[in-house]
Design an enzyme around this catalytic site. Structure first.
Site, mmCIF file in Angstrom:
data_model
loop_
_atom_site.group_PDB
_atom_site.id
_atom_site.type_symbol
_atom_site.label_atom_id
_atom_site.label_comp_id
_atom_site.label_asym_id
_atom_site.label_seq_id
_atom_site.Cartn_x
_atom_site.Cartn_y
_atom_site.Cartn_z
ATOM 1 N N HIS A 197 -126.116 48.845 26.490
ATOM 2 C CA HIS A 197 -125.370 48.388 25.314
ATOM 3 C C HIS A 197 -124.731 49.615 24.666
ATOM 4 C CE1 HIS A 197 -123.894 46.115 22.110
ATOM 5 N NE2 HIS A 197 -124.967 45.438 21.741
ATOM 6 N N HIS A 200 -121.048 47.798 19.586
ATOM 7 C CA HIS A 200 -121.601 47.163 18.385
ATOM 8 C C HIS A 200 -122.276 48.123 17.412
ATOM 9 C CE1 HIS A 200 -121.665 42.995 20.603
ATOM 10 N NE2 HIS A 200 -120.497 43.611 20.651
ATOM 11 N N TYR A 202 -124.210 50.754 17.905
ATOM 12 C CA TYR A 202 -125.518 51.340 18.217
ATOM 13 C C TYR A 202 -125.356 52.748 18.805
ATOM 14 C CZ TYR A 202 -126.957 46.605 17.157
ATOM 15 O OH TYR A 202 -127.157 45.399 16.510
#
Ligand SMILES: Cc1cc2nc3c(=O)[nH]c(=O)nc-3n(C[C@H](O)[C@H](O)[C@H](O)COP(=O)(O)O)c2cc1C
Length: 416
Positions: A197, A200, A202
Site C-alpha cells: 500500500h 492514501h 501512509y
C-alpha cells in the site's frame, strides 16, 4: 457489460472476469489483530471462480499500526484491523486464504505501514505491551498531520496527532525487513500476491510526496530520491517472495483532489510519472491506481458525486506496461466503458462489492444491487458485513437492504 467478462491472462493470473474486490478495512478482527471465521466467511462470499480478491490493509508491525479508534464507529464497536507479523496472525489468515481459494479466486494481501498516521498509544495494546517491538509514529520527516489543512478540509481525525520521528537510514533498512517478514508470512498463509500500500497518505506516500518528505539525504529532495523508498521496498519484496508476486497501490492526486491524511505533492504529474515508469522495471503482479473520486462519508449511493467525476489516473496508462487496475467511484456501466476504452485491465469495486457478495454475477445478469449501509462499514459483527444477501438467497438476510437498478446508479448526476 461484456468487456467485464473477457478473460485475462497476466503473469500468474488467469482471470475469468475483470471485477476485483478492492481492499477494504472492515475492523472486524479479534483483539489479537487477527482474522477469524467471520472474516473468512466475508471473503469467501465475495470470491468467485477466476476472480481476484484483495484483502484489507494489514499491518506489518506495531510501529505502523494506528489505534483505529480515532474513528467513532470503531471506538464504539471496538473492532480491530489485522496484522501479519506474528505466527498466530499468519495461521489465522490461512483459513481466509483457503476460503478464497476454495471458490477458485486469487488472493492478494495488502500490506500497510501507516507512518505518521500511527500513534504511540499502540504501545498499550495487549499484543504489543511489554514487547520490544518498535513503536511509531515515524515518517520520512518530522512533519505532523494537520488536523485541518490550509484549504480547510477536515480529516476524520478527532484527536491531535503526535509529531512523527524521521526514520534514519538504518531504520529504513529495518522497515524493509519488517515488510519482508510480513510478506513471507502472507505467502506462508497461502496468498498468491502481496500488495504494497503505497498510497492514501501512509508511509510510502509520505516518502514520495514533498508536503511531508523534507529530507536532505538520498531519500529526499529530487523526485528520484523520493521514489527511492518505494523502489527499494519493491526490490526487497520481489527478492523475498519471487517474480510476479508483488503488487503496488498508488493514489495519484492533483490540486483539485482530496489529500489523504494531508499528503500532497507540488508536482504530482512528474512524481507519479517517475514512480510508475520506475515500476516497469519490476515484474509486478499488478499496479492498482486509485481514481481520486472520493465523496466524503455522507453522499447517498444513488447520486454519489464520485460516480460522475472524470477519470484522472488514466493519464498513466501510456506509461505503465503491466496489468493496471483502477478503483474509485466506478459503476458497472462506467467500469465496462473503462475496460472497453482500454484505460484499465481490471476494475476494483469497493462499496458495491461490500454490499453485493455476488457482484460479478449481478453485473453479468444486470440485476439490481443491494445498497451499502455506510453506518456499518466499520462496526462490529455480521451486521453490515456478512448479512448482505446474494440473489440465490443462500447468503445473508434476504430483504434486509434496499436495492437499486444498476442503470440508475449515478444517473441523478450528469456523466462526464
Ligand atoms: C469501508 C472502506 C474501507 C477501505 N479500506 C481500504 C483499505 O484498507 N486499503 C485501501 O487501499 N483502500 C481502502 N479503501 C478504498 C477502496 O479500496 C476503494 O478505493 C474505494 O472504496 C473507492 O472505490 P468504490 O467507489 O468502488 O467504493 C476503503 C474503502 C472503504 C469504503
Amino acid at each position: 457489460m461484456t468487456a467485464l467478462f473477457n478473460p485475462l491472462k497476466a503473469g500468474q493470473m488467469a482471470l475469468d472476469h475483470r471485477i476485483v474486490l478492492a481492499p477494504m478495512s472492515r475492523y472486524r478482527c479479534t483483539k489479537q489483530m487477527a482474522p477469524d471465521t467471520l472474516t473468512a466467511d466475508y471473503y469467501s462470499q465475495r470470491a468467485s471462480k477466476g476472480g481476484l480478491v484483495i484483502t484489507e490493509a494489514t499491518h506489518i508491525n506495531p510501529e505502523g499500526t494506528p489505534v483505529w479508534n480515532i474513528y467513532e464507529a470503531i471506538r464504539e464497536g471496538g473492532g480491530e484491523a489485522p496484522g501479519i507479523w506474528t505466527d498466530d496472525q499468519t495461521d489465522a489468515f490461512r483459513a481466509v486464504v483457503d476460503a478464497i481459494h476454495a471458490k477458485g479466486a486469487y488472493a492478494s494481501c495488502q500490506l500497510q505501514h501507516c507512518g505518521r498516521v500511527a500513534q504511540d498509544d499502540i504501545k498499550d495494546h495487549p499484543l504489543v505491551k511489554g514487547s520490544r517491538l518498535p513503536i511509531g509514529p515515524v515518517s520520512s520527516s518530522a512533519v505532523p498531520i494537520a488536523v485541518t489543512d490550509e484549504e480547510g478540509n477536515q480529516y476524520n481525525w478527532d484527536q491531535p496527532s503526535a509529531p512523527p520521528r524521521a526514520l534514519d537510514v538504518s531504520e529504513i533498512a529495518r522497515v524493509y525487513e519488517d515488510y519482508a517478514h510480513a510478506a513471507r508470512n502472507a505467502i506462508k498463509a497461502g496468498y498468491d500476491f502481496v500488495e504494497i500500500h503505497a498510497g492514501h497518505g501512509y508511509l510510502v506516500n509520505q516518502f514520495l510526496c514533498d508536503s511531508v518528505n523534507k529530507r536532505t539525504d538520498e531519500y529526499g529532495g529530487s523526485i528520484a530520491n523520493r521514489c527511492r523508498f518505494l523502489f527499494e521496498l519493491v526490490a526487497k519484496l520481489v527478492d523475498t517472495v519471487g517474480l510476479d508476486r508483488i503488487a503496488v497501490r498508488l493514489s495519484p492526486t492533483f490540486k483539485e483532489h482530496i489529500r489523504y491524511f494531508g499528503v500532497s505533492d507540488s508536482n504530482p504529474e512528474a512524481l507519479y510519472s517517475t514512480a510508475i515508469e520506475g515500476l516497469n522495471d519490476f515484474p509486478l503482479a499488478y499496479l492498482l491506481l486509485t481514481e481520486p473520486r472520493a465523496s466524503g462519508l455522507s453522499a447517498p449511493a444513488e447520486n454519489d458525486p464520485a460516480h460522475s467525476e472524470p477519470l484522472s489516473s488514466v493519464r498513466f496508462r501510456k506509461i505503465y506496461k503491466g496489468t493496471l487496475i483502477a478503483a474509485g467511484g466506478f459503476t458497472p456501466q462506467t467500469a465496462a466503458r473503462a475496460i472497453e476504452e482500454g484505460h484499465y485491465d481490471l476494475i476494483a469495486f469497493g462499496r458495491w462489492f461490500l454490499s453485493n457478495p455476488d457482484l460479478p454475477e449481478r453485473i453479468r445478469q444486470g440485476s439490481p444491487l443491494n445498497v451499502y449501509d455506510r453506518d456499518k462499514f466499520y462496526t462490529n459483527g455480521a451486521d453490515g458485513y456478512t448479512d448482505y444477501p446474494n440473489e440465490g438467497g443462500t447468503i445473508g438476510v434476504a430483504g434486509k437492504y434496499p436495492v437499486m437498478e444498476q442503470h440508475k446508479i449515478g444517473k441523478t448526476l450528469s456523466h462526464s
